[in-house]
Design an enzyme around this catalytic site. Structure first.
Site, PDB file in Angstrom:
ATOM      1  N   ARG A   1       0.248   5.066  11.147  1.00 20.83           N
ATOM      2  CA  ARG A   1      -1.206   4.882  11.288  1.00 20.83           C
ATOM      3  C   ARG A   1      -1.467   3.444  11.709  1.00 20.83           C
ATOM      4  O   ARG A   1      -1.546   2.541  10.889  1.00 20.83           O
ATOM      5  CB  ARG A   1      -1.909   5.211   9.969  1.00 20.83           C
ATOM      6  CG  ARG A   1      -1.865   6.698   9.643  1.00 20.83           C
ATOM      7  CD  ARG A   1      -2.679   7.051   8.424  1.00 20.83           C
ATOM      8  NE  ARG A   1      -1.926   6.854   7.207  1.00 20.83           N
ATOM      9  CZ  ARG A   1      -1.248   7.798   6.569  1.00 20.83           C
ATOM     10  NH1 ARG A   1      -1.218   9.026   7.039  1.00 20.83           N
ATOM     11  NH2 ARG A   1      -0.588   7.534   5.472  1.00 20.83           N
TER      12      ARG A   1
ATOM     13  N   TYR B   1       5.532   2.578  10.639  1.00 20.74           N
ATOM     14  CA  TYR B   1       4.315   3.188  10.126  1.00 20.74           C
ATOM     15  C   TYR B   1       3.517   3.905  11.215  1.00 20.74           C
ATOM     16  O   TYR B   1       3.379   3.407  12.323  1.00 20.74           O
ATOM     17  CB  TYR B   1       3.467   2.109   9.481  1.00 20.74           C
ATOM     18  CG  TYR B   1       2.419   2.675   8.594  1.00 20.74           C
ATOM     19  CD1 TYR B   1       2.771   3.524   7.558  1.00 20.74           C
ATOM     20  CD2 TYR B   1       1.083   2.399   8.804  1.00 20.74           C
ATOM     21  CE1 TYR B   1       1.809   4.077   6.755  1.00 20.74           C
ATOM     22  CE2 TYR B   1       0.118   2.938   7.997  1.00 20.74           C
ATOM     23  CZ  TYR B   1       0.488   3.783   6.972  1.00 20.74           C
ATOM     24  OH  TYR B   1      -0.470   4.338   6.188  1.00 20.74           O
TER      25      TYR B   1
ATOM     26  N   ASP C   1      -2.386  -4.569   3.443  1.00 17.62           N
ATOM     27  CA  ASP C   1      -2.485  -4.861   4.875  1.00 17.62           C
ATOM     28  C   ASP C   1      -3.474  -5.984   5.181  1.00 17.62           C
ATOM     29  O   ASP C   1      -4.432  -6.193   4.449  1.00 17.62           O
ATOM     30  CB  ASP C   1      -2.932  -3.603   5.634  1.00 17.62           C
ATOM     31  CG  ASP C   1      -1.907  -2.494   5.532  1.00 17.62           C
ATOM     32  OD1 ASP C   1      -0.757  -2.790   5.126  1.00 17.62           O
ATOM     33  OD2 ASP C   1      -2.254  -1.341   5.850  1.00 17.62           O
TER      34      ASP C   1
ATOM     35  N   HIS D   1      -0.451  -3.500  11.613  1.00 16.92           N
ATOM     36  CA  HIS D   1       0.932  -3.038  11.698  1.00 16.92           C
ATOM     37  C   HIS D   1       1.488  -3.234  13.096  1.00 16.92           C
ATOM     38  O   HIS D   1       0.804  -3.661  13.994  1.00 16.92           O
ATOM     39  CB  HIS D   1       1.010  -1.546  11.343  1.00 16.92           C
ATOM     40  CG  HIS D   1       0.434  -1.221  10.007  1.00 16.92           C
ATOM     41  ND1 HIS D   1      -0.855  -0.770   9.846  1.00 16.92           N
ATOM     42  CD2 HIS D   1       0.969  -1.292   8.773  1.00 16.92           C
ATOM     43  CE1 HIS D   1      -1.092  -0.576   8.559  1.00 16.92           C
ATOM     44  NE2 HIS D   1      -0.010  -0.888   7.886  1.00 16.92           N
TER      45      HIS D   1
ATOM     46  N   GLU E   1      -9.827  -3.251   5.073  1.00 13.97           N
ATOM     47  CA  GLU E   1      -9.532  -2.339   3.967  1.00 13.97           C
ATOM     48  C   GLU E   1      -8.449  -2.919   3.065  1.00 13.97           C
ATOM     49  O   GLU E   1      -8.514  -2.791   1.841  1.00 13.97           O
ATOM     50  CB  GLU E   1      -9.108  -0.966   4.500  1.00 13.97           C
ATOM     51  CG  GLU E   1     -10.169  -0.247   5.332  1.00 13.97           C
ATOM     52  CD  GLU E   1     -11.428   0.106   4.556  1.00 13.97           C
ATOM     53  OE1 GLU E   1     -11.323   0.397   3.348  1.00 13.97           O
ATOM     54  OE2 GLU E   1     -12.522   0.082   5.163  1.00 13.97           O
TER      55      GLU E   1
ATOM     56  N   GLU F   1       0.810  -1.224   0.000  1.00 14.62           N
ATOM     57  CA  GLU F   1       0.000   0.000   0.000  1.00 14.62           C
ATOM     58  C   GLU F   1       0.843   1.274   0.000  1.00 14.62           C
ATOM     59  O   GLU F   1       0.492   2.260  -0.608  1.00 14.62           O
ATOM     60  CB  GLU F   1      -0.938   0.009   1.221  1.00 14.62           C
ATOM     61  CG  GLU F   1      -2.019  -1.063   1.126  1.00 14.62           C
ATOM     62  CD  GLU F   1      -2.976  -1.009   2.296  1.00 14.62           C
ATOM     63  OE1 GLU F   1      -3.266   0.097   2.774  1.00 14.62           O
ATOM     64  OE2 GLU F   1      -3.430  -2.082   2.741  1.00 14.62           O
TER      65      GLU F   1
ATOM     66  N   ASP G   1      -6.123  -6.397   6.921  1.00 15.20           N
ATOM     67  CA  ASP G   1      -7.351  -5.978   7.590  1.00 15.20           C
ATOM     68  C   ASP G   1      -8.417  -5.814   6.514  1.00 15.20           C
ATOM     69  O   ASP G   1      -8.168  -6.057   5.339  1.00 15.20           O
ATOM     70  CB  ASP G   1      -7.129  -4.711   8.416  1.00 15.20           C
ATOM     71  CG  ASP G   1      -6.617  -3.546   7.584  1.00 15.20           C
ATOM     72  OD1 ASP G   1      -6.719  -3.603   6.344  1.00 15.20           O
ATOM     73  OD2 ASP G   1      -6.094  -2.569   8.162  1.00 15.20           O
TER      74      ASP G   1
END
Length: 778
Positions: free
Chosen positions: A290, A288, A82, A333, A86, A9, A84
């Site tokens: 976020r 990372y 990732d 993450h 999303e 991403e 998850d």
DNA sequence: CAGTGAGCGAGCTTCCGCTTGACTT
């Protein structure tokens, strides 16, 4: 041509992974989502099972065509978005848009960017999880339905361009609720009693022992009668209890806790924290930024351990794994941590350095030993009363993690006494008071939200994600539902009673209370919109709405619920509410009747108009020429709390001061504050010096003349060819003024050397200025 | 850009979550 294409991403991540995987692997980034629902025509087909209409976002067209090219020439494509909801959806969109063949496409996931984790992921590819993708589609469609059906209702019933949404509307509601709680709060006074005792030491010196009474009094009389009892009392140490205590370090940073600590310790707004963190991440200094995970990779823990042993010694190490306890955390993450623990400091701007240092300390401390404390409590009896004085002290036996880092709290009461060491004391020892004081205090209202404490509350409720906390805070301020402001406190008096040398003295003191710095306040629009939403869409702005739909998203992800079924169950009753609000609601103006003007008997009311909140004196009567008088509310005033007296004052402006040079001098309050108007020119009143209600004609003339002088001084150059073109000195340096517009002069230009022709060229090259809408950005 | 507080009613606004730029003030 590489055999393998890996898609992640984030581009910074891609760079790191490419280094780890070496040749044969080309690592590219999708820059997040590549498709989204079409903004035109709603993007969701209500009549066709909520079929989403995805289009490739304008700014992603280049990315997509580049990825297409790379995918074509690769033997195997590895989608490493990732792990998850999303991320899974991004993987699916990539499969669809790039027309990837499942036969040579692998879905892989890892939670940390370490060689070990990535190689392990490559060895364990899996299939795309369509149920998880469907859960994301449900989330996306639901948010679109809520946002794009309610917002237009607001345009009709309140004001154009407003917005509502699952996240932002709850954020506003929290602030509105808190403000009303504060408005309705009744502060109750009470009396707190403190004593200072004199303790003779062996060396002949006298040290002081501070103690607080274990009881508070409701009235001055009760406090006074207690002091009277103290007057003839003996004070004796009844017992001394010493107990060991421990303090443990806080977990490593997530997005939300980083925003909170950076706000408390460094005073950063959440948006600033995020952009600084972004830069630290892009330059490889931190992981990372976020994330909702407090997890550290084994590699990181090992490095932290090594650093702690090297700098502090073996006994300062304590390895800890922190469990994430936040609702709905997806943990794709690691926690936010330094990439290299031996880098205590980094290069960069001072702000970047401070944020980095905060992250470094917090992470290191999280793997350090508890601090060991010895807490001593001393009870002192009063012979003529039943109450006890309590003194307490703390001795740090082992500092542990405290040698690096201590978490701050939001507590603003400011009465956390520095607890130090106590003098040597013994049981049954008699003490002599130096003085005993009863101090009037007041029960505390709830604290207003800061940006960061609002983020914490949202996270607690499971509303919003690490990537949206800062943007949400920006949105509700951009829509003008909420303002971030400082407010001055008000002076209040309090009583102190003090017993010294057998005499009770009384004194009334004053203090400033209720001052606020960078706090979030609801605006009148915020109040009106919130009340409207609560009235017609209560289930949506319910604090548990997100939590309950998240539960259903989880069921979809587990294959137990079909996503468009869930959406249909939501949409049918929801749309009924939309229709109801459209047909049955009045236009919401937040009108409040203040009462009758004592002077004229006319009605005074406050409401929202086209240009913001205002007060109105009198009513428009049909067939009569008499018009009501209007006046805008000032900064800090609200329809809900403005009083009749304050409203009447507003009608006193604009005020006619008289004449100067044959022209009228008017004083008023405009968008930019109080001003004096004379002969078509405006002069601002001086902040904190002039009051528009009392300013005199003499002072106004003084201001007008001062401004004239300044204007003359600011003229650098004029031209005989056209007096309308002038070079002026402004706030940001010299500029060209022509008619009503201003034009920039490039930095480094010799201003004195500019000719009339040069200026004309600059004006023409900029062309006619389009009217920019400053408020909305973009 | 500073006072206003309707009216015609075109055509626009808006959500949440993933990601970074390219920008002036």
């Amino acid at each position: 041509m590489e055999e393998n294409l890996v898609i992640v991403e984030s581009p910074a991540k891609a760079k790191t992974i490419e280094k780890i995987l070496g040749k044969n692997f080309l690592v590219k980034s999708s820059f997040g989502h590549i498709r989204d629902l079409d903004k035109k025509d709603f993007g969701v087909d209500i009549n066709n099972n909520y079929q989403p209409n995805y289009i490739i976002s304008e700014d992603k067209k280049k990315v997509v065509s580049d990825l297409k090219k790379c995918a074509k020439s690769a033997k195997t494509v590895w989608i490493a978005s990732d792990e998850d909801r999303e991320g899974e959806a991004i993987a699916w969109h990539l499969m669809e848009v790039l027309h990837l063949d499942p036969k040579n496409t692998n879905r892989i996931v890892f939670h940390e960017i370490t060689k070990e984790a990535i190689l392990k992921a490559i060895e364990n590819p899996r299939l795309l999880n369509k149920d998880l993708v469907d859960a994301q589609q449900a989330r996306r469609v639901l948010d679109r339905l809520v946002g794009f059906e309610i917002s237009p209702v607001l345009w009709k019933k309140v004001k154009p361009s407003l917005s509502a949404g699952r996240v932002q509307s709850v954020a506003v509601r929290l602030i509105v609720d808190r403000e009303r709680e504060i408005t309705n709060f009744l502060s109750v006074p009470f009396f707190r009693v403190n004593a200072v005792f004199l303790v003779p030491e062996k060396n002949g010196k006298v040290s002081l022992l501070k103690a607080e009474l274990n009881n508070r009094f409701d009235t001055a009389e009760a406090a006074k009668s207690f002091l009277l009892k103290c007057k003839g009392s003996d004070f004796t140490i009844a017992d001394i209890v010493t107990r060991p205590a421990k303090k443990s370090p806080a977990a490593p940073f997530t997005t939300s806790t980083l925003q909170q600590e950076a706000s408390r310790k460094l005073g950063f707004p959440v948006g600033l924290t995020m952009s600084l963190a972004q830069r630290l991440y892009e330059s490889g200094k931190i992981t990372y930024m976020r994330t909702d995970s407090t997890n550290l990779s084994n590699e990181a823990i090992g490095a932290a351990k090594k650093k702690i042993i090297g700098s502090y010694g073996e006994k300062y190490v304590k390895i800890r794994q922190y469990k994430t306890k936040v609702k709905g955390a997806q943990e794709a993450h690691e926690a936010i941590r330094p990439t290299y623990f031996d880098q205590e400091e980094v290069e960069g701007t001072p702000q970047e350095q401070r944020l980095y240092s905060l992250i470094w300390k917090r992470t290191l401390a999280s793997q350090m030993a508890d601090a060991e404390i010895e807490r001593t409590t001393v009870n002192i009896t009063v012979s003529k009363a039943t109450e006890l004085f309590v003194a307490s002290g703390e001795v740090l036996r082992f500092d542990g993690f405290l040698s690096v880092y201590m978490e701050s709290t939001d507590d603003e009461s400011g009465n956390e006494d520095e607890k130090g060491m106590l003098p040597v004391l013994s049981v049954n020892q008699k003490l002599l008071p130096d003085h005993i004081q009863a101090l009037e205090r007041f029960s505390q209202k709830a604290a207003r939200y800061t940006e960061a404490s609002l983020v914490r509350k949202l996270e607690e409720l499971g509303i919003g994600r690490p990537s949206t906390y800062a943007p949400t805070i920006t949105t509700i301020q951009q829509r003008e539902y909420v303002v971030k402001e400082d407010r001055e406190g008000v002076e209040r008096t309090f009583l102190t009673l003090i017993l010294r040398n057998g005499m009770i003295g009384e004194e009334v003191k004053t203090e400033i209370a209720g001052a606020e710095k960078s706090k979030l306040f609801p605006t009148d629009i915020g109040l009106v919109v919130n009340d409207f939403l609560v009235k017609y869409f209560e289930p949506i702005v319910d604090f548990n709405f997100t939590a309950s739909v998240e539960k259903q998203f989880d069921e979809i992800a587990e294959g137990q619920l079909v996503w468009n079924r869930m959406i249909d169950d939501f949409y049918q009753p929801f749309h009924v509410k939309i229709e109801d609000a459209l047909t049955n609601s009045e236009r919401a103006r937040g009108e409040r009747i203040l009462g009758q003007d004592p002077a004229t008997g006319k009605l005074v009311s406050a409401k929202i108009g086209r240009f913001g909140p205002f007060v109105q004196l009198g009513e428009a009567v049909e067939g009569s020429d008499e018009k009501p008088q209007f006046a805008s509310l000032q900064k800090g005033q609200s329809i809900e709390t403005i009083s009749m007296e304050e409203a009447i004052k507003l009608f006193e402006l604009p005020r006619d001061l008289g004449e100067f040079e044959g022209k009228k001098v008017i004083v008023g309050i405009g968008r930019f504050g109080p001003y004096v108007r004379h002969d078509g020119n405006f002069v601002s009143l001086k902040k904190d010096i002039d009051d528009p209600l009392t300013v005199t004609i003499e002072r106004a003339i003084e201001l007008i003349e001062e401004k004239r002088e300044n204007t003359i001084k600011s003229v650098i150059k004029t031209f005989g060819e056209d007096p309308e073109i002038r070079i002026l000195e402004g706030r940001w340096g010299p500029y060209i003024s022509f008619k009503k517009d201003n034009y920039k002069i490039k930095k480094g230009t010799d201003v004195q050397a500019l000719s009339f022709a040069d200026c004309k060229m600059i004006i023409e090259s900029e062309g006619v200025k389009p009217k920019t809408n400053k408020k909305r950005g973009k």
